[in-house]
Design a protein around this motif. Structure first.
Motif, PDB file in Angstrom:
ATOM      1  N   HIS A 121       4.745  -1.278   5.913  1.00  0.00           N
ATOM      2  CA  HIS A 121       3.376  -1.075   5.231  1.00  0.00           C
ATOM      3  C   HIS A 121       3.264   0.290   4.544  1.00  0.00           C
ATOM      4  O   HIS A 121       2.818   0.497   3.598  1.00  0.00           O
ATOM      5  CB  HIS A 121       2.423  -0.961   6.440  1.00  0.00           C
ATOM      6  CG  HIS A 121       1.776  -2.019   6.474  1.00  0.00           C
ATOM      7  ND1 HIS A 121       2.014  -2.937   7.913  1.00  0.00           N
ATOM      8  CD2 HIS A 121       0.724  -2.874   6.141  1.00  0.00           C
ATOM      9  CE1 HIS A 121       1.350  -4.000   8.073  1.00  0.00           C
ATOM     10  NE2 HIS A 121       0.597  -3.902   6.939  1.00  0.00           N
ATOM     11  N   THR A 143      -3.086   8.142  -2.240  1.00  0.00           N
ATOM     12  CA  THR A 143      -4.311   7.372  -2.913  1.00  0.00           C
ATOM     13  C   THR A 143      -5.181   8.692  -3.265  1.00  0.00           C
ATOM     14  O   THR A 143      -5.077   9.876  -2.857  1.00  0.00           O
ATOM     15  CB  THR A 143      -5.126   6.747  -1.688  1.00  0.00           C
ATOM     16  OG1 THR A 143      -5.401   7.822  -0.667  1.00  0.00           O
ATOM     17  CG2 THR A 143      -4.579   5.617  -1.232  1.00  0.00           C
ATOM     18  N   CYS A 191      -7.544   2.457  -3.539  1.00  0.00           N
ATOM     19  CA  CYS A 191      -7.254   2.562  -2.176  1.00  0.00           C
ATOM     20  C   CYS A 191      -7.543   1.134  -1.394  1.00  0.00           C
ATOM     21  O   CYS A 191      -7.900   1.232  -0.220  1.00  0.00           O
ATOM     22  CB  CYS A 191      -7.852   3.650  -1.518  1.00  0.00           C
ATOM     23  SG  CYS A 191      -9.826   3.367  -1.252  1.00  0.00           S
ATOM     24  N   TRP A 192      -7.521  -0.017  -2.243  1.00  0.00           N
ATOM     25  CA  TRP A 192      -7.574  -1.244  -1.710  1.00  0.00           C
ATOM     26  C   TRP A 192      -6.792  -1.606  -0.423  1.00  0.00           C
ATOM     27  O   TRP A 192      -6.959  -2.169   0.514  1.00  0.00           O
ATOM     28  CB  TRP A 192      -7.292  -2.217  -2.760  1.00  0.00           C
ATOM     29  CG  TRP A 192      -7.758  -3.810  -2.239  1.00  0.00           C
ATOM     30  CD1 TRP A 192      -6.984  -4.651  -1.985  1.00  0.00           C
ATOM     31  CD2 TRP A 192      -9.101  -4.194  -2.004  1.00  0.00           C
ATOM     32  NE1 TRP A 192      -7.667  -5.739  -1.481  1.00  0.00           N
ATOM     33  CE2 TRP A 192      -8.828  -5.404  -1.576  1.00  0.00           C
ATOM     34  CE3 TRP A 192     -10.473  -3.703  -2.418  1.00  0.00           C
ATOM     35  CZ2 TRP A 192      -9.990  -6.506  -1.332  1.00  0.00           C
ATOM     36  CZ3 TRP A 192     -11.454  -4.458  -1.975  1.00  0.00           C
ATOM     37  CH2 TRP A 192     -11.303  -5.805  -1.585  1.00  0.00           C
ATOM     38  N   GLY A 193      -5.444  -0.954  -0.405  1.00  0.00           N
ATOM     39  CA  GLY A 193      -4.557  -1.283   0.554  1.00  0.00           C
ATOM     40  C   GLY A 193      -5.103  -0.791   1.867  1.00  0.00           C
ATOM     41  O   GLY A 193      -4.758  -1.166   2.881  1.00  0.00           O
ATOM     42  N   THR A 227      -7.264  -3.484   3.197  1.00  0.00           N
ATOM     43  CA  THR A 227      -6.559  -4.648   3.453  1.00  0.00           C
ATOM     44  C   THR A 227      -5.732  -4.377   4.708  1.00  0.00           C
ATOM     45  O   THR A 227      -5.721  -5.283   5.730  1.00  0.00           O
ATOM     46  CB  THR A 227      -5.658  -5.192   2.327  1.00  0.00           C
ATOM     47  OG1 THR A 227      -4.642  -4.200   2.021  1.00  0.00           O
ATOM     48  CG2 THR A 227      -6.362  -5.542   1.197  1.00  0.00           C
ATOM     49  N   ARG A 228      -5.228  -3.052   4.862  1.00  0.00           N
ATOM     50  CA  ARG A 228      -4.442  -2.891   6.245  1.00  0.00           C
ATOM     51  C   ARG A 228      -5.463  -2.910   7.436  1.00  0.00           C
ATOM     52  O   ARG A 228      -5.102  -3.218   8.293  1.00  0.00           O
ATOM     53  CB  ARG A 228      -3.940  -1.303   5.998  1.00  0.00           C
ATOM     54  CG  ARG A 228      -2.962  -1.093   7.342  1.00  0.00           C
ATOM     55  CD  ARG A 228      -2.036   0.023   6.976  1.00  0.00           C
ATOM     56  NE  ARG A 228      -0.972   0.503   7.828  1.00  0.00           N
ATOM     57  CZ  ARG A 228      -0.351   1.774   7.612  1.00  0.00           C
ATOM     58  NH1 ARG A 228      -0.310   2.302   6.599  1.00  0.00           N
ATOM     59  NH2 ARG A 228       0.625   1.935   8.752  1.00  0.00           N
TER      60      ARG A 228
END
Length: 172
Positions: A25, A36, A154-156, A159-160
């Protein structure tokens, strides 16, 4: 509903699978980057501190071996504190998710989180739902769609948090 038995938190530590998932990750960088917009510099597998405790600075470098050693050392310290603030038995997966959250947000933040408050109150599903509250980075809502598409800022982060929620609910 899970058929697994929860284990006393005093005997839990991050599993090998959890450690591998964390490094995947986080991703690896041999030179400090800002992951980010508005974040602090990170190095290796997302470390924000140098071995001496000072903040990572742009230009800092590491090797894969050093980065793994630092990630493991941080994890061991943070997991000790996590075992102090969680007072109830957990599934290994639940502990791994809390440990991973602590790695991303800091152990102090995790111990003060809704996830720990809910789990200590016996509300395991409520603790899982708490992960969905973590969708902000530098004041920006990372769950925001831009023109109907995931934001590139910062979409991750979002999703995390969703992944943690899904994995947590899978063991309830």
């Amino acid at each position: 509903m899970s058929t697994k038995t929860r284990i006393a938190v005093a005997v839990l530590s991050l599993s090998a699978a959890g450690f591998v998932a964390r490094t995947v990750h986080e991703g690896y960088t041999d030179v400090a980057v800002i992951p980010t917009k508005g974040d602090v510099p990170t190095l290796g597998y997302g470390m924000t501190e140098r071995p001496d405790g000072s903040p990572v600075q742009m230009g800092d470098r590491t090797t894969p071996t050093q980065a793994l050693q630092r990630t493991l050392a941080y994890t061991q310290k943070a997991d000790t504190r996590l075992r102090e603030c969680v007072k109830v038995p957990l599934h290994q997966e639940e502990f791994d998710l809390l440990s991973d959250h602590a790695y991303q947000y800091g152990i102090g933040s995790t111990c003060a989180s809704v996830m720990v408050r809910k789990v200590n109150a016996g509300d395991y599903a409520g603790a899982c739902a708490g992960y969905l509250q973590y969708k902000m980075a530098a004041g920006y809502d990372c769950s925001t769609l831009v023109n109907g598409k995931p934001n590139t800022r910062c979409w991750g982060v979002w999703t995390r948090s969703q992944d943690r929620y899904q994995q947590c609910m899978a063991v309830q």
